[in-house]
Design a protein around this motif. Structure first.
Motif, PDB file in Angstrom:
ATOM      1  N   GLN A  37       0.636  -1.227  -0.299  1.00  0.00           N
ATOM      2  CA  GLN A  37      -0.011   0.028  -0.658  1.00  0.00           C
ATOM      3  C   GLN A  37       1.368   1.231   0.307  1.00  0.00           C
ATOM      4  O   GLN A  37       1.665   1.908   0.502  1.00  0.00           O
ATOM      5  CB  GLN A  37      -0.881   0.220   0.861  1.00  0.00           C
ATOM      6  CG  GLN A  37      -1.735   0.848   1.193  1.00  0.00           C
ATOM      7  CD  GLN A  37      -2.392   0.943   2.316  1.00  0.00           C
ATOM      8  OE1 GLN A  37      -2.489   1.013   2.908  1.00  0.00           O
ATOM      9  NE2 GLN A  37      -3.591   1.443   2.866  1.00  0.00           N
ATOM     10  N   GLN A  41      -2.675   5.016  -1.011  1.00  0.00           N
ATOM     11  CA  GLN A  41      -3.805   4.580  -2.055  1.00  0.00           C
ATOM     12  C   GLN A  41      -4.074   3.263  -1.895  1.00  0.00           C
ATOM     13  O   GLN A  41      -3.810   2.865  -0.707  1.00  0.00           O
ATOM     14  CB  GLN A  41      -2.379   3.888  -3.897  1.00  0.00           C
ATOM     15  CG  GLN A  41      -1.306   5.837  -4.235  1.00  0.00           C
ATOM     16  CD  GLN A  41      -0.849   5.441  -5.262  1.00  0.00           C
ATOM     17  OE1 GLN A  41      -0.360   4.250  -6.097  1.00  0.00           O
ATOM     18  NE2 GLN A  41       0.157   6.104  -5.045  1.00  0.00           N
ATOM     19  N   LYS A  42      -4.691   2.244  -3.422  1.00  0.00           N
ATOM     20  CA  LYS A  42      -5.371   1.660  -2.360  1.00  0.00           C
ATOM     21  C   LYS A  42      -4.323   0.092  -2.156  1.00  0.00           C
ATOM     22  O   LYS A  42      -2.473   0.119  -2.205  1.00  0.00           O
ATOM     23  CB  LYS A  42      -5.424   0.825  -3.755  1.00  0.00           C
ATOM     24  CG  LYS A  42      -6.773   1.953  -4.110  1.00  0.00           C
ATOM     25  CD  LYS A  42      -7.473   0.854  -5.486  1.00  0.00           C
ATOM     26  CE  LYS A  42      -8.578   1.526  -5.911  1.00  0.00           C
ATOM     27  NZ  LYS A  42      -9.757   0.939  -7.190  1.00  0.00           N
ATOM     28  N   GLU A  44      -2.167  -2.577  -3.001  1.00  0.00           N
ATOM     29  CA  GLU A  44      -2.313  -3.842  -4.182  1.00  0.00           C
ATOM     30  C   GLU A  44      -1.841  -5.248  -4.245  1.00  0.00           C
ATOM     31  O   GLU A  44      -0.851  -5.496  -3.240  1.00  0.00           O
ATOM     32  CB  GLU A  44      -1.156  -3.338  -5.121  1.00  0.00           C
ATOM     33  CG  GLU A  44      -1.746  -1.485  -5.471  1.00  0.00           C
ATOM     34  CD  GLU A  44      -0.464  -0.672  -5.753  1.00  0.00           C
ATOM     35  OE1 GLU A  44      -1.519  -0.584  -7.166  1.00  0.00           O
ATOM     36  OE2 GLU A  44       0.395  -0.177  -5.577  1.00  0.00           O
TER      37      GLU A  44
ATOM     38  N   SER B 108     -10.881   2.162  -2.692  1.00  0.00           N
ATOM     39  CA  SER B 108      -9.864   2.616  -2.187  1.00  0.00           C
ATOM     40  C   SER B 108      -9.814   3.159  -1.165  1.00  0.00           C
ATOM     41  O   SER B 108      -9.000   3.819  -0.191  1.00  0.00           O
ATOM     42  CB  SER B 108      -9.748   4.629  -3.050  1.00  0.00           C
ATOM     43  OG  SER B 108     -11.323   4.584  -2.974  1.00  0.00           O
TER      44      SER B 108
END
Lengths: 116, 116
Positions: A37, A41-42, A44, B108
């Motif tokens: 992360q 942000q997300k 991932e 998100s």
């Protein structure tokens, strides 16, 4: 209650250096994962690992990254030559699907990697 | 490709008020859906999950979520919020295990603030 642990909690390194992030998954789990992360942000997906081999990986997981289960308890993520953009929180997760159709991943507390 | 949208970046509610966090997903088949919570400096804790069956699922800490296939939604709810619920909440969709794709795709996140 069993939990995933990760060490260190925070790692600071110089650009170009190699880092190894360590994880101890839940003991009876069979599948292991790394996610990251980047700040703001997300979360991932990076890679999943089963039966001593990579079972799935994302585009992010390029040749700079590798994973290993060096013994019966640890699961590691190595970044060979760190870049500034590798700075992120790295989460390890594990799962032990009780049957072939379901999967619940349990996450560790994360390692914050800072590349200078 | 699967995707998850959490339309609300930031929500503020008063302590004792009800809460609903929205999550919409895009997936080609019946999804596996999860809500995770991340408190400051902590890892991702699983709140609840939906695999099949009853579309209203109960989780920990008094949370519940309802799967609505027609709306491609999996909204998280709590009837009365406590100050300790302040955290970031992530919705995630998982792949079908029998396709070999276990990677979770995260939204998100929604940051929840609780006012006294």
């Amino acid at each position: 209650e069993p939990e995933v642990t990760q060490t260190p909690s925070h790692q600071v390194t110089q650009m170009g250096q190699e880092v190894i992030l360590r994880c101890v998954p839940i003991s009876n789990h069979l599948y292991f994962y790394w996610y990251r992360q980047i700040l703001g942000q997300k979360v991932e997906f990076l890679v999943s690992f089963y039966n001593n081999e990579i079972s799935e990986k994302s585009e992010i997981f390029d040749d700079q990254f590798s994973v290993e289960r060096p013994d019966g308890s640890n699961f590691t993520l190595k970044i060979r030559s760190t870049k500034l953009e590798d700075s992120a929180m790295y989460f390890c997760a594990s799962s032990e699907p009780r049957d072939s159709s379901t999967d619940t991943q349990y996450f560790g507390p994360g390692t914050r990697l800072t590349v200078l | 490709a699967q995707s998850v949208t959490q339309p609300d970046i930031h929500i503020t509610v008063s302590e004792g008020a009800s809460l609903e966090l929205r999550c919409n997903y895009s997936y080609g088949a019946t999804p596996y859906l999860f809500w995770y919570v991340q408190s400051p400096g902590q890892g991702l804790q699983l709140l609840l999950k939906y695999f099949s069956g009853d579309t209203l699922v109960q989780g920990i800490k008094g949370f519940e979520a309802e799967f609505k296939r027609s709306q491609s939604s999996f909204n998280l709810r709590k009837p009365s919020v406590h100050w300790s619920d302040a955290a970031e909440y992530f919705c995630a969709v998982g792949g079908l295990v029998d396709t070999g794709r276990r990677a979770l795709t995260f939204g998100s996140g929604t940051r929840l603030q609780v006012q006294p």
